[in-house]
Structure formats: C-alpha cells, structure tokens
Design a protein around this motif. Structure first.
Motif: not given
Lengths: 489, 130, 448
Positions: B50, B104-108, B75-76
């Motif tokens: 992350s 990327v899987e975004l945090d937001d 993100g991750k």
C-alpha cells in the motif's frame, strides 16, 4: 577486429601450467573430502597454452588507452604520469613477499615505510594522524564518516543524523552518507560556483553530523569562503569532512587541516602518482585532527625507541573507541610503497611545483578554449575546469559526441556530464606532467571539433571512427544483461 | 506529445485510468518516457503493498538515470505489469497501453478527481517547456 | 625539474603570460592569504631516481619476506601460492595499469573484456549466475554482501559464523555500525558452525547467514546441510569461499548460496603484506541488479561487432547517489586481471591439480605433526589447506624456535580466539616441499 574470449581459444586438455608432481603421499581426494562437498563438474576454465595466453592478453592490452598511451585529461581523476621507478620499487621481493601475520621483527622495513608515509601525509594535509587502511577514496569516505558518527555517539549526540553535501559533489558522498545511516541534505552552490553560505546557514543545525566538501571543488574552484563554511558547521556542532580527491591542486600551498577540516581522505592513486590499474587498486588514507584519533581504525603503526635496539616499529591494536577495521590486514600496502617513493623523490619543493604546474596547465588550457566553448564559471581555476560546450549554439552535437570525436584525434576524453550542476559538462584536468605542446595539440583538436560540429556535424555525432569498436549499444546491454561467457553445449 | 483525453494526470507525469470496477491503472506519460530515454529496467512493487498519494512506488532505470514514480492517489497494488520485467521498452513504445505499470485499488475512489484532466496537463507541459 | 614536470623556463613564462599572471602565486588568489602556507612542507629532501632506487632497496632489505627467506606455514586469509612469471609479465603492461576505469568503452576494450572474463571465471568457480568486476578484498566483499542481503530481504539481523575470518567479522561489524542492522555470532565450538544454534537463531528477522567454507580453521563445512537450513528461512545464504579450494569442492551455488564472496589473492597476486588483494562477489540471477560494484556486460557496436561495456550502472553511486547499492567506485581491477590470467594459466585441469597438491601436502603435514609426542589435533573433520593443532609449548615459544631455524610457523589462535589459546593454525600450499614439511615436523619434534 573483435578479439576472441580466452574461453574461445585453445583446445580441450591443453594447459599452460607446469605444476610439480606431488612429492608427498597422495590420498585420493574422494577419500579426504566429505561426500556432499565434492565437486562433480569441473569449472569451465580456459584450456590454453602459455603462448595463447600471452598473445591473448597482449592483444587485449593493445585495445586499451592509458596514460602511457597518450593525454588523459579526465577531470576529477588526476591521470598524471606513473613513474616507473615506483613500479620497480613495489616489485621488490622484500615488499611483495611479506605475509601480514609474519613477526613484526621481520617486517621492520614495511612498518617503517607505513609509519613515515603516515607522517608525510599528515604534514601535506595538515592533519595529526592518518589510517592507511582504506583501499580507495570511497572507502576512505566511509571510514571518515564512521569516525564522525562514533564521535557524535560518544558525545551522546545521536540526533545528528544529517550530512550536508553540496549539489556539485561526487556521487560517492551521498552514497557514503547512506551507508552510515545518514540522510543527505543538499546545499546549493552560489553563482560563483562555491557553497551558498545563506543556504548553508539555514541548513546547519542540531541535526547536522557533518558537511562533506571537496575543496577545490568539482568545478575546479577553490572556495574562498572555506573558513566561513567550516566555522558555520562547527558552530552548529557538526564536523567538516574534506573529500581530498582534488589535493593535486594544493600540495605545499594550502592544507585541508588549515581550512578547518576535521577529517580528510587522500587518494594515493590520484595525487601521489600511483597507477589506476584500469579501475584499481587505489588507496584512500584518512587523516584526522587529534581529538578524533581514538576513533581511527586499528592497528596503527607506532615507533618505540630503545637505546640499544634503536627504533622499533610495531602495530598497535589497542583502541577501545576505534570504529573497528574497514579492511582485512593493513590496507593496500603495495600502493603505499609507490606513493611513499613518489613523495621521497619529489620532496617538499617537488610536490609544490607539481601542484603549481597542475594549476598552471589547467588555466592555460582554459584560456586556449575560452573563445570556442562556454565557461559557466569564468574565473581562475585550480587543477581542473569545467566547460559547457559550444558557444556556437550548435544543438545537434552533444558533449557525448565531442568526447567520442576526441578519441579519433588520439586523446582520452575528459570527464563528461559531471558535475551535475553544469549542463552538458566537460570536465578537464590536464595534470602537471603534460607539456605545453601536448596542451596546445589538445586545444587545437577541441577547436577543430567545434568547427566540425558546425560544418559537418555527422562526423562528430557518428564518432568515433578510428577505434577498435564503434559506439556500443548500452541500452541492450542493460536491458538484457549478458555478464558472463557460457560454453555452447 | 500524446495526451489522451480519457485519462487523469499528475504533476509527476503519471497517468490514471479508471476502470469499470472502480480500480485504476497507473502508468507514466509520453512526456515522461521521452524525457527518460530508453528505459532498461522497471522495478515494480509487490502486489498487496500500500502507498499513500505522493509516495514512490516504482523505479524506472535508463542507462544513465533513475527515476521514481509517485502514487497519483493512495491505494493498494492489486496487479503489476509483469511483462515489463522482460520488456521494459514497452514503457517507451506504448506508455498509455502495454507499458502500464500497476493496478491500484484506491483508498478513496474520489481522489483521482483532484488530478489534472488532459487539457490541463497539456497546458502544464507547455508551461514546463517554455 | 623534479616531479615529472616537463616545463622549461620559457614554457612557464609563456604560459603565465597567456593566463595573465606574473607568477605562480597569482593563480592561487582565491586562497585566503592567511591560509597560504608560508614555509615549505616539512618533508625529507628530494632524492634523484638513483638515490630513490637505493633507498627503496635498503628499505625492502629491512624486511625478511616470508615467501622468500623462510618456509612459510602462515595462511589465514593471505596465501603463499606460486605466482607464475607470465602473470606478472602481462599485468605489468602499462596499457592495462595506466588506464582508468573503463568509462569510455571504445578505447577500453582490453580492460572490459578482461573483466568480463574474470566475471565468467568467478561464476564458473562459484556456481553462480553473475559476478561483479571485483571488491576491495574478501572482508569488504563479505560485509557488503551481508548488508545487501538485509536490504533485499528488508530484514535487520545478520547471523555470522564464528568460524568466519575474525578480521572479516570485524569489518562486518564496522560496516553495519550506522545501519539499523544487528550482527549475531553463531559459535563454532568443534571448529565448525554450530548447526543447532543456527537453526535456533534463524528467526523471521534474519536477513543473512554468513559462513566461510573452508572456514577460518581450514575445515570444510557441510555446505548442503547449512544451505538446506538457511534456504528454509527468508534469509539469504552467503558463503565466503577460497577460490583454490573450488578446484575440488562443490561450488556454493550448488548448495543453496544466494551470494558468494571471497578473496582471490591466491590467484596470481603476491601476499604484499596483506594488500592489494582482490575481493570477488557473485550472486544468483535474481539479485543481479542488487549487487554493489561495477559490472561489465556484452553487447554489440553500430556495426554489429561484439564489444563490452560497463552496465547496470543505474545501481551505482554516480547515478543513484544516496540510493546506490554501495559507494564503491575504485575496485581492484588490476588484481582481478592477475587472477584472470592465473586462472587461464591453470585452466580446467590445472586448478584441480593445484587444489589436489594443497590438499595432499596439508594432509601430509598434519599427519606427520599429530604423530609427534606432545602435538594434539584440535578439531575433527576434513580440511583443505589449513588445519589447527596444539603443541605442548605455547605458540609464541614454538614460533620463535621455528623462526631460528628458518621456519615461519602457524598463526597463534589465541590472538583471535581466547578459548583456543595454545592452538596454532597451519597452512600448507603447493609452494611447500616435502623437505620443508619434514623439516618443520623435525623441529616441532624437538621443540618441547
């Protein structure tokens, strides 16, 4: 022509080695070596005769360019002539055949040489004690910064975790800082090529462990504010480290110790005329002021005077605060022998003359080129200077091309693209051992290349034309690295 | 210099493409690959790592230079472009396509909105080369 | 003029005039006046070449070189192997030794190709996939390897065998002083690395396990077992090896080593009072871009001709600066060339034969010595060219007696291992004749 690799020569079963037959009873290795530790497949080493071997490496040597081949104005590297008498001295069996652990009474000549060399370097650099252990300049930097670190730790100042490094510095400076666990903080250069005092003032503080500085710096400029610089750092509680790579400009004129430096490394393979060997071995002794002596690596060479026996030299291993060893044994002794011989041959006057003429040669060459090339810092230089190429504004031809074209004229190119703060930099260090005619010839070649860049740029961008190989494909070399030979099976 | 309309851009010359599932693909722009020259090696992060926005997540090497890529949005890492390990030249040849770096899987999910749109980035490039 | 300065008075005058200076000191105008030296350096008076040659000869004559005037049974990291004439002859070609680092490949193919050959030979010997162009010595190569292992694994503990050369361990401690890395020793009570202690200490925080093989005591460690244990953890396995031994011993690459380091002084380089020697550094393929130091790669030129260049330079200090894999810049290129030439001289069969000679002679010496009344073996197990024995008298007494009879005896182990005081580490290479060994044994026999 491409030369075959040594592996591609010879024939299976051939060997150059005439090893003696065993004169002791032989037990089969299989019976002496543990089962799991026996080599099953022999290493694929070359199988050549001695004649093959000699011709191969003689041919390879002919593809090289050295100081003995021609002018080698490689900035920051001090490629001066390597006196042959020093080579002869270093090949004496009385030096080459010494085992580092043989009794000290059998090594008195070597220890005396190291003892004296240490003192000579101390006098030249204005330092109190030196360690001869570091094997190269970068190794000296590591040693010096670890000494500084040990000093701060002893004073309980473990918060000092930053090293100030000017933006014109050698890449080894920040790399060394990182190896000591330090963070590098870059200090700006001012318009005259020296350290920006305001920036330094702003950056130096309670977290400053040291400043690492080369003076004269990598632009070939002696920083006239050097005392203020070391004062600012000292006032902040930090120490001042001198990268002595450029000492060839100042021997007998001014000393790092008098500039306020606490630690310095010298490059014996630059300043003291020992050869570079195609990349090494070098030697990077580190000198310190008295208060840092306890932290030097051990052993140090000491001398005991006895009325009957006279002087006896010995290795002193004591030193509870020492940073420890940076190398096995005592350093690159063979290199020390050559540097010692050089200092003895030149003496004080000779060393001073060497530096003065190194500076004269650089200034003279700079004058010869000022009409043709841009001088980003137009002032008296020391032993080297930096050009930012081509006044003519010819953009197609880059510094790399100029460098390659110089080879066609029979010269080794200067250092290029360094220091980083000068665009398209061309860094020239002629050294004192080159004659006026050589400098005139080199300047004429650079001017001729400047004309070519305007009139027939492709001659320059396509250079070199007369070398054993043409420009090599560095991109493929780095993308798909082939780092070893493998026999086709 | 190509600046595709459907992407978002950062000042550090990364682009972001939002996919249907909300995850994003990240790469470097045509301008960045051109400035770096021939890329010889890409050091990718590990899947699952992350990073916050602005953190370096990937290193690109040319023969004589090294550049970090900075996360345009936190993100991750859910995927990396493994073909770059053998063919780093894809970043030069097709920076917006086959030369992508990571997914990327975004945090937001809203974070990319703060990035530049193509026209803004083109203007930004123009200001750099002035 | 002294100092190899070619300028005539006329040259100097013309050049000063060209730069607008009246005298030399004008060129030093940037140096603050109070800093300029007011008197000459306090150094001995200059010597002519002839005087210098004599001076150096006299200085050398104050040494009694082990390799020349004695039967030398000292090893411990510096070895008295024979250096064939051809090595010295070729290394003294000044096209090699007066060149700088090969930054300009078009006029450095000699050095570059020789380094490529060196890397290839090191890979062959160690069983690894890539090697660099050399390190300062075996000690720094090992220290840099262990630090590299921590960097790539992201872990912060190094386990090091107590049977690694004590000075190598000291260097490792120095190199890690500023880093958040700890070094823990694994004892070697029976002269070999204690496997159980290693297993017990091999926690998830360990980034590197360092073992020397043959170890400092000359003993051949059980590489495959050590490799298996280390490879089950996340730590990298670093093996420090003697290149001569690899003529007979399994290459570390075949028993799980991730990094192989060592010193190649034994190949073509004189002992030289401990330096210059030459460290080597080899890795498995996956760590190629994590290696410290210079690396030469093969490529082609514009006309398709094979050539060699420094490559993977983005790892190095001049590009990556504070993020470089190391600060190393100068290495030991000329010593690596000597090693390359010596290995070519020996070739495939010669290296094996050389290793066999060392093995046989060391074995013979050991057997003769431990047969003596009052000389005890210290460790069990196979050894290569070095072994430990314990005479009845102290090593200091034994050595001074031997010295009177032209023999330099073994290393007093108490110097590095208090618990082994009284023990002596002997080394026997191919340069010791049976007669010399018999003489040693004879003297040891009467030295009670």
């Amino acid at each position: 022509m491409t030369k075959p690799l040594i592996f591609e020569l010879g024939s299976p079963g051939r060997t150059a080695a005439g090893l003696p037959e065993p004169d002791v009873p032989v037990t089969k290795p299989e019976e002496l070596l543990p089962f799991g530790m026996r080599r099953e497949r022999q290493a694929e080493l070359p199988e050549v005769s001695e004649v093959d071997l000699v011709r191969h490496y003689t041919r390879l040597s002919s593809l090289n360019y050295g100081v003995d081949t021609g002018f080698y104005p490689l900035g920051s590297c001090t490629m001066k002539y390597n006196p042959k008498v020093n080579e002869a001295a270093a090949s004496l069996p009385g030096f080459t055949g010494l085992h580092p652990y043989q009794p000290e009474e059998l090594s008195q000549g070597a220890l005396k040489l190291m003892y004296r060399l240490e003192r000579y370097l101390g006098e030249i650099a204005g330092m109190d004690r030196f360690t001869l252990q570091p094997a190269a300049g970068a190794h000296g930097e590591l040693t010096g910064l670890l000494i500084i670190r040990a000093y701060h730790v002893q004073n309980g100042e473990t918060q000092r975790n930053k090293v100030l490094v000017p933006d014109s510095a050698h890449g080894t400076n920040p790399a060394t800082a990182a190896m000591c666990g330090y963070e590098t903080v870059q200090v700006k250069s001012n318009s005259r090529g020296g350290v920006d005092l305001d920036d330094l003032w702003r950056l130096a503080g309670a977290d400053t462990a040291a400043i690492m500085l080369t003076n004269p710096n990598t632009l070939g400029i002696f920083d006239e504010n050097i005392k203020q610089i070391t004062d600012i750092v000292h006032e902040a509680g930090g120490l001042a480290y001198c990268d002595g790579a450029n000492t060839n400009a100042i021997m007998g004129k001014v000393r790092p110790g008098d500039m306020g430096f606490d630690v310095v490394h010298l490059n014996l393979h630059k300043t003291f005329a020992t050869p570079h060997g195609g990349g090494g071995p070098g030697s990077g002794p580190v000198g310190v002021k008295d208060f840092l002596t306890p932290f030097l690596p051990r052993p140090l060479v000491e001398c005991r005077v006895d009325e009957e026996a006279g002087k006896t030299y010995y290795l002193d291993h004591r030193g509870g605060q020492s940073i420890g060893r940076v190398k096995a044994f005592y350093g690159n002794f063979g290199v020390m022998v050559k540097a010692y011989a050089y200092i003895r041959m030149l003496g004080a006057a000779g060393l001073t003359e060497a530096s003065e003429h190194a500076v004269l040669n650089a200034n003279y060459l700079k004058e010869k080129l000022r009409e043709t090339y841009v001088l980003p810092y137009d002032r008296t230089c020391m032993h080297e200077f930096v050009l930012s190429p081509l006044k003519s504004g010819e953009r197609k031809v880059r510094t790399l091309d100029l460098a390659k074209r110089l080879m066609d004229y029979g010269y080794h190119p200067p250092t290029i693209y360094f220091p980083l703060i000068v665009e398209e930099a061309l860094m020239i260090e002629p050294t004192e051992t080159e004659s006026k005619e050589t400098l005139d010839g080199f300047a004429a070649a650079l001017r001729q290349i400047a004309r070519e860049a305007l009139e027939q740029p492709e001659t320059v961008t396509g250079a070199p034309h007369r070398t054993p190989v043409k420009r090599l494909d560095e991109v493929t070399a780095a993308r798909k690295p082939v780092l070893r030979y493998q026999r086709q099976s | 210099m190509q600046v595709p309309d459907d992407l978002k851009y950062s000042k550090e010359h990364e682009w972001v493409r939002t996919k249907a599932d909300g995850a994003v693909t990240v790469g470097i722009t045509d301008y960045a690959q051109d400035a770096m020259g021939d890329i010889v090696f890409v050091e990718l992060p590990r899947i699952g790592d992350s990073f916050a926005a602005g953190e370096p997540f990937c290193t690109l090497e040319s023969v004589k230079a090294v550049s970090e890529c900075y996360m345009p949005a936190g993100g991750k890492i859910t995927a990396v472009n493994e073909s770059l390990l053998d063919s780093p030249e894809l970043v030069n040849q097709d920076p917006y396509g086959a030369g992508w770096l990571v997914e990327v899987e975004l945090d937001d999910a809203a974070e990319p909105a703060a990035l530049m749109i193509a026209a803004e980035y083109a203007q930004y490039l123009a200001s750099l080369t002035e | 003029m002294a100092g190899f300065v070619p300028h005539t008075d006329a040259d100097r005058a013309a050049m000063l005039k060209a730069v607008g200076a009246d005298r030399m000191d004008d060129l030093f105008r940037d140096v603050p006046g109070d800093m300029l030296l007011q008197q000459p350096l306090d150094l001995p008076a200059p010597l002519s070449e002839m005087e210098l040659a004599t001076h150096m000869r006299l200085l050398a004559a104050q040494n009694k070189p082990a390799a020349e005037e004695y039967s030398c049974f000292l090893g411990a990291g510096t070895y008295d192997h024979y250096v064939p004439s051809v090595v010295q002859h070729l290394v003294q070609r000044s096209e090699f030794y007066t060149a700088y680092t090969p930054y300009q490949p078009e006029i450095s193919q000699g050095t570059l190709q020789a380094v490529f050959e060196f890397q290839s030979m090191i890979c062959e010997l160690t069983g690894m996939e890539a090697a660099n162009a050399s390190m300062y010595d075996g000690a720094t190569a090992t220290a840099e390897g262990a630090v590299m292992a921590c960097r790539v694994t992201g872990k912060n503990k190094i386990l090091v065998s107590a049977a690694l050369h004590p000075e190598y361990r000291q260097v490792l401690n120095t190199y890690t002083a500023g880093l958040s890395v700890t070094v823990e020793e694994i004892p070697a009570p029976q002269g070999r690395t204690a496997l159980e202690t290693l297993e017990r200490n091999l926690g998830p925080d360990v980034g590197c396990v360092v073992v020397q093989n043959p170890n400092f005591f000359g003993i051949i460690e059980d590489g495959p077992i050590l490799g298996e244990v280390v490879n089950q953890s996340k730590a990298l396995f670093l093996v420090c090896a003697d290149p001569v031994s690899l003529g007979l011993l399994k290459p570390p690459g075949e028993y799980g080593a991730d990094i192989v380091t060592g010193d190649a002084q034994a190949m073509g380089n004189s002992m030289f009072y401990g330096g210059p020697h030459v460290g080597f550094f080899a890795v498995t393929g996956r760590y190629v871009r994590k290696m410290p130091g210079r690396v030469v790669g093969r490529t082609t030129d514009g006309e398709g001709k094979r050539g060699f260049v420094l490559t993977l330079q983005a790892r190095e200090q001049h590009i990556r600066r504070e993020k470089a894999t190391s600060n190393i810049c100068s290495n030991q290129a000329l010593c690596a060339l000597a090693a390359t030439i010596h290995l070519s001289y020996l070739g495939k069969n010669g290296l094996k034969k050389l290793a066999e000679l060392c093995l046989a002679k060391a074995r013979y010496a050991y057997q003769q010595l431990v047969r003596l009344d009052g000389v005890e073996p210290v460790f069990e197990g196979s050894f290569f060219k070095e072994f430990v024995i314990k005479p009845r008298l102290s090593p200091a007494k034994v050595n001074s007696y031997l010295l009177e009879h032209g023999i330099i005896g073994g290393l007093d182990l108490g110097r590095f291992y208090p618990e082994l005081s009284g023990g002596m580490l002997f080394c026997v290479t191919e340069t010791r004749s049976r007669q010399e060994i018999d003489c040693l044994v004879g003297r040891m026999g009467v030295c009670k």
